[in-house]
Design an enzyme around this catalytic site. Structure first.
Site, PDB file in Angstrom:
ATOM      1  N   HIS A 120      -7.887  -5.700   7.409  1.00  0.00           N
ATOM      2  CA  HIS A 120      -7.681  -4.670   8.419  1.00  0.00           C
ATOM      3  C   HIS A 120      -7.945  -5.239   9.821  1.00  0.00           C
ATOM      4  O   HIS A 120      -9.078  -5.535  10.177  1.00  0.00           O
ATOM      5  CB  HIS A 120      -8.532  -3.413   8.221  1.00  0.00           C
ATOM      6  CG  HIS A 120      -7.898  -2.190   8.843  1.00  0.00           C
ATOM      7  ND1 HIS A 120      -7.076  -1.337   8.153  1.00  0.00           N
ATOM      8  CD2 HIS A 120      -7.948  -1.713  10.098  1.00  0.00           C
ATOM      9  CE1 HIS A 120      -6.659  -0.368   8.940  1.00  0.00           C
ATOM     10  NE2 HIS A 120      -7.165  -0.578  10.149  1.00  0.00           N
ATOM     11  N   HIS A 148       0.871  -1.183   0.000  1.00  0.00           N
ATOM     12  CA  HIS A 148       0.000   0.000   0.000  1.00  0.00           C
ATOM     13  C   HIS A 148       0.907   1.232   0.000  1.00  0.00           C
ATOM     14  O   HIS A 148       1.154   1.833   1.044  1.00  0.00           O
ATOM     15  CB  HIS A 148      -0.909  -0.007   1.227  1.00  0.00           C
ATOM     16  CG  HIS A 148      -1.968   1.050   1.200  1.00  0.00           C
ATOM     17  ND1 HIS A 148      -3.223   0.862   1.744  1.00  0.00           N
ATOM     18  CD2 HIS A 148      -1.976   2.313   0.702  1.00  0.00           C
ATOM     19  CE1 HIS A 148      -3.948   1.951   1.581  1.00  0.00           C
ATOM     20  NE2 HIS A 148      -3.205   2.842   0.956  1.00  0.00           N
ATOM     21  N   GLU A 181      -2.573  -1.644  -3.218  1.00  0.00           N
ATOM     22  CA  GLU A 181      -3.676  -0.879  -2.643  1.00  0.00           C
ATOM     23  C   GLU A 181      -3.360   0.608  -2.683  1.00  0.00           C
ATOM     24  O   GLU A 181      -2.192   1.002  -2.590  1.00  0.00           O
ATOM     25  CB  GLU A 181      -3.894  -1.277  -1.183  1.00  0.00           C
ATOM     26  CG  GLU A 181      -4.214  -2.727  -0.952  1.00  0.00           C
ATOM     27  CD  GLU A 181      -4.388  -3.051   0.521  1.00  0.00           C
ATOM     28  OE1 GLU A 181      -4.979  -4.092   0.823  1.00  0.00           O
ATOM     29  OE2 GLU A 181      -3.930  -2.249   1.378  1.00  0.00           O
TER      30      GLU A 181
END
EC number: 2.6.99.2
Length: 237
Positions: A190, A43, A70
């Protein structure tokens, strides 16, 4: 079996804290694949505080499993992903100053914007996923964007599960069922951890992939990276 994609942002954070190339991000990613993980996730953020844009290019050359990038589809991110052409791009609505992802997309308000971004990625052969909360109206709107998958934002589940509230998984189950009915694949991520991943997997039908970074790397400090990767794989069977 639900696939495990390991987010290696924390490895880059540790490397950047001292400069140089220890730990070696590419070596760790290769080892994680050798240990059995079915994907590598990164990410990158605009300030490159952990994953650098050059890391994204370098990882493309060595990742043998699925490669998931991401991020918020700002122009720099779009250019990066279109140049690399990873297996999957996961669109996350985080702002520049956000410490970590903290909300899913409002796919109703941003439907046109997301549709345009997703069309561009799909024209380049990149599977698309949208980071999203469990609101069923948002799931329905996500399907209209042309996305291939959604990624359920699981912080609320993880927080409540840690307090002993197993019913917190119910909205995720309902969201997964609806997404499947609408033709969307289901990812999740997450704050998933060794403590909650087995229960989450058992409760979520059609779960294709989980992306786990912070917890997995933290657990590895005590248990070892190879052990932890295999512990996740066992729980995801």
């Amino acid at each position: 079996m639900t696939k495990l994609s390991v987010n290696v942002n924390k490895i880059a954070t540790l490397r950047n804290s001292r400069g140089g190339n220890v730990p070696n991000l590419l070596k760790v990613a290769t080892d994680i694949e050798d240990f059995g993980a079915q994907g590598i996730t990164i990410h990158p953020r605009p300030d490159q505080r952990h994953i650098r844009y050059q890391d994204a290019y370098d990882l493309k050359e060595i990742v043998r499993t699925e490669y998931n990038i991401e991020g918020n589809p700002i122009p720099e991110f779009m250019d990066l992903v279109l140049a690399i052409k990873p297996t999957q791009v996961t669109l996350v609505p985080d702002s520049v100053e956000t410490l970590t992802s903290n909300a899913g997309w409002d796919t109703i308000t941003h439907q046109t914007y997301l549709s345009e971004m997703i069309q561009e990625f799909k024209l380049n052969g990149i599977r698309t996923s949208v980071f999203i909360d469990t609101d069923l109206s948002l799931i329905e709107a996500a399907a209209k964007t042309g996305a291939d998958r959604i990624e359920l934002y699981t912080e609320a589940f993880a927080t409540e599960f840690g307090k002993g509230n197993k019913k917190a998984v119910v909205p995720y189950t309902k969201a997964a069922i609806l997404a499947h009915e609408l033709g969307l694949g289901i990812n999740a991520g997450h704050d998933l951890s060794l403590d909650n991943i087995a229960f989450f997997k058992e409760s979520i039908p059609y779960l294709a992939e989980v992306s786990i970074g912070h917890a997995l790397i933290s657990e590895s400090l005590y248990l070892g990276l190879e052990n932890v990767v295999n512990m996740y794989l066992h729980r995801l069977k």
